[in-house]
Design a protein around this motif. Structure first.
Motif, PDB file in Angstrom:
ATOM      1  N   PRO A  49       0.855  -1.198   0.000  1.00  0.00           N
ATOM      2  CA  PRO A  49       0.000   0.000   0.000  1.00  0.00           C
ATOM      3  C   PRO A  49       0.889   1.245   0.000  1.00  0.00           C
ATOM      4  O   PRO A  49       1.910   1.280   0.688  1.00  0.00           O
ATOM      5  N   SER A 108       0.855   5.358   0.583  1.00  0.00           N
ATOM      6  CA  SER A 108       0.064   6.485   1.065  1.00  0.00           C
ATOM      7  C   SER A 108       0.047   7.600   0.020  1.00  0.00           C
ATOM      8  O   SER A 108       0.941   7.704  -0.820  1.00  0.00           O
ATOM      9  N   LYS A 127      -4.828  -3.336   4.234  1.00  0.00           N
ATOM     10  CA  LYS A 127      -5.816  -2.965   3.227  1.00  0.00           C
ATOM     11  C   LYS A 127      -5.128  -2.305   2.039  1.00  0.00           C
ATOM     12  O   LYS A 127      -4.230  -1.501   2.191  1.00  0.00           O
ATOM     13  N   ALA A 128      -5.583  -2.652   0.852  1.00  0.00           N
ATOM     14  CA  ALA A 128      -4.987  -2.090  -0.354  1.00  0.00           C
ATOM     15  C   ALA A 128      -5.270  -0.599  -0.433  1.00  0.00           C
ATOM     16  O   ALA A 128      -6.307  -0.111   0.013  1.00  0.00           O
ATOM     17  N   ASP A 129      -4.337   0.137  -0.993  1.00  0.00           N
ATOM     18  CA  ASP A 129      -4.493   1.569  -1.228  1.00  0.00           C
ATOM     19  C   ASP A 129      -5.420   1.753  -2.414  1.00  0.00           C
ATOM     20  O   ASP A 129      -5.122   1.314  -3.526  1.00  0.00           O
ATOM     21  N   SER A 136      -3.913   3.039  -5.646  1.00  0.00           N
ATOM     22  CA  SER A 136      -2.743   2.393  -6.222  1.00  0.00           C
ATOM     23  C   SER A 136      -3.144   1.467  -7.353  1.00  0.00           C
ATOM     24  O   SER A 136      -4.229   0.956  -7.386  1.00  0.00           O
TER      25      SER A 136
END
Length: 354
Positions: A188, A190, A349-351, A354
Motif C-alpha cells: 500500500p 500512502s 488494506k490495499a491503497d 494504487s
C-alpha cells in the motif's frame, strides 16, 4: 507480465529512458536484478516483462537465502529469466550493458559498491526499486528527500561507506528527474508518499503477485491457525518475553497454531516454542507468501505488523489478516520513534488509489 502504471511514461517508453531511444523500438530488454532476500527475489519475478531477458543475481550468503534458493524449483522461473548465486559483484555490470537494473535492497553496501565502480563516470540505465519489506518505505522517503545517504534504519556506517551511500542516492535522484527511476510494488502506498515520489520524476508501477499465484506451491488448511513470526524480538527491538506471551495467548484462545518462523528468529526461541505441543513450527524454506498463497477462503492469519501480512492480503483477499498492534511497553528503545510509528501504522488494506 505488463505492469500497471501510475503514470503513462513507461507505456510510451518501455526502456523507461526518454530521449535515448525516442523513435527506436527495442526488440528485447536486457536486465539484471540484485536480490538479497526471498521477498526481493519474488518481487524481481513479478517485475519481469515478456520482452525482457532478465538475469537475477541472488546473494546466496545472505541470511535465509541458501535454503530458499535450494527449495525454489528452477521450473518456476518465467521464460527468459536465469538465476546466478553471485550477488551484486561489480564484474557483471562492467561486462554487460544492461537496459535496466532492479535493486532489491537499495541500501546494500554490496550494491552500492557495484554501482559506484561500474557507473562512476558512465550513464546509469533505468533503475527499478523492488519491495524489500516495510523498509522499502524508508528507502523511498530517502530518495524523495533532497539529500542524504541510502541507509537502513538504525544502520551505522563508516565515513567511506556513508560517502558511497550518499553518492548512489544522488545518482538515483538524478535518474528520477529524467524519468529513469521506478518503484515496482505490491505494498500500500500512502497519498503523501506517492505524491512525493512522483514529484521527483519517479514512477510507480504495481503488481499483485500475478506470477506467484500461478506456482504449484501448495497451501494450508484453515484449522492450522497460521501465525506469522517476526524478527523484531530476535533483532532486539521488542521484548522477547512479551512476544512469547502473545504467542501463548493465541494458543490459549485457539487451541493450537501453526507457527511460521521468520528467517532471523533464533534456534533457542523456536526450541522454547516447540516445548508446547499445541504449537506446530513449520520451517517452510520458501517464503510464506508461496506457502500460504492458496489458503482457503475464510481462513485467518495472525501476525504483528509485517510485510508478509500485507503481501498475503494482496494475494488472497478472501482470507482475514488479523494484525496485532505492538503495545508501547514491548519496545526496548533500540529503534527510533519513526520506525515504531511506521510499523504500527501499517495496514493490510490495499491503497484505493494504487
Amino acid at each position: 507480465m505488463t505492469a500497471k502504471n501510475d503514470t503513462q511514461k513507461s507505456e510510451k517508453n518501455p526502456v523507461g529512458n526518454p530521449g535515448k531511444y525516442p523513435n527506436k523500438k527495442r526488440a528485447r530488454l536486457t536486465s539484471v536484478a540484485f536480490v538479497e532476500s526471498p521477498l526481493q527475489f519474488l518481487s524481481a519475478l513479478e517485475s519481469h516483462e515478456p520482452a525482457e531477458d532478465l538475469l537475477i543475481r541472488a546473494r546466496a550468503n545472505a541470511k535465509g537465502m541458501t535454503s530458499f534458493l535450494d527449495a525454489f524449483d528452477p521450473a518456476w522461473l518465467p521464460d527468459n529469466v536465469r538465476l546466478e548465486r553471485e550477488g551484486a559483484k561489480p564484474g557483471v555490470l562492467r561486462k554487460a550493458d544492461f537496459d535496466r537494473i532492479y535493486l532489491g535492497d537499495a541500501c546494500s553496501g554490496q550494491v552500492h559498491k557495484a554501482l559506484s565502480l561500474a557507473y562512476l563516470e558512465r550513464r546509469l540505465p533505468e533503475v527499478v526499486i523492488l519491495d524489500d519489506g516495510l523498509a522499502t518505505y524508508s528507502t523511498i522517503e530517502i530518495l524523495t528527500a533532497k539529500r542524504g545517504p541510502l541507509v537502513r534504519p538504525r544502520q551505522k556506517l563508516k565515513a567511506s561507506r556513508t560517502v558511497m551511500a550518499a553518492h548512489v542516492a544522488d545518482r538515483l535522484r538524478g535518474l528520477a528527474t529524467t524519468g529513469r527511476l521506478r518503484w515496482h510494488t505490491a505494498l500500500p502506498v500512502s497519498k503523501d508518499l506517492r505524491r512525493a515520489f512522483l514529484k521527483t520524476g519517479g514512477e510507480i508501477t504495481r503488481h499483485r503477485f500475478e506470477h506467484l499465484q500461478t506456482l504449484p506451491t501448495g497451501g494450508s488448511h484453515p484449522r492450522d491457525n497460521p501465525v506469522i513470526g517476526t524478527a523484531l524480538a530476535a533483532d532486539g527491538l521488542i521484548d522477547a518475553a512479551a512476544y512469547r506471551a502473545w504467542i501463548g495467548d493465541l494458543v490459549d484462545a485457539h487451541g493450537s497454531i501453526t507457527y511460521y518462523p521468520h528467517r532471523r528468529e533464533t534456534d533457542a526461541f523456536l526450541t522454547d516454542l516447540a516445548r508446547d505441543d499445541r504449537i506446530r513450527i513449520k520451517h517452510v524454506g520458501l517464503p510464506i507468501e508461496l506457502r500460504l498463497v492458496n489458503l482457503p477462503p475464510g481462513s485467518t492469519i495472525r501476525s504483528l505488523p509485517s510485510t508478509a501480512a500485507v503481501s498475503l492480503a494482496v494475494l488472497n483477499p478472501d482470507v482475514s489478516i488479523s494484525v496485532t498492534e505492538i503495545p508501547a511497553q514491548w519496545w526496548t528503545g533500540a529503534s527510533p520513534d519513526s520506525l515504531r510509528e511506521s510499523l504500527n501504522a501499517q495496514t493490510v488494506k490495499a491503497d484505493v488509489e494504487s
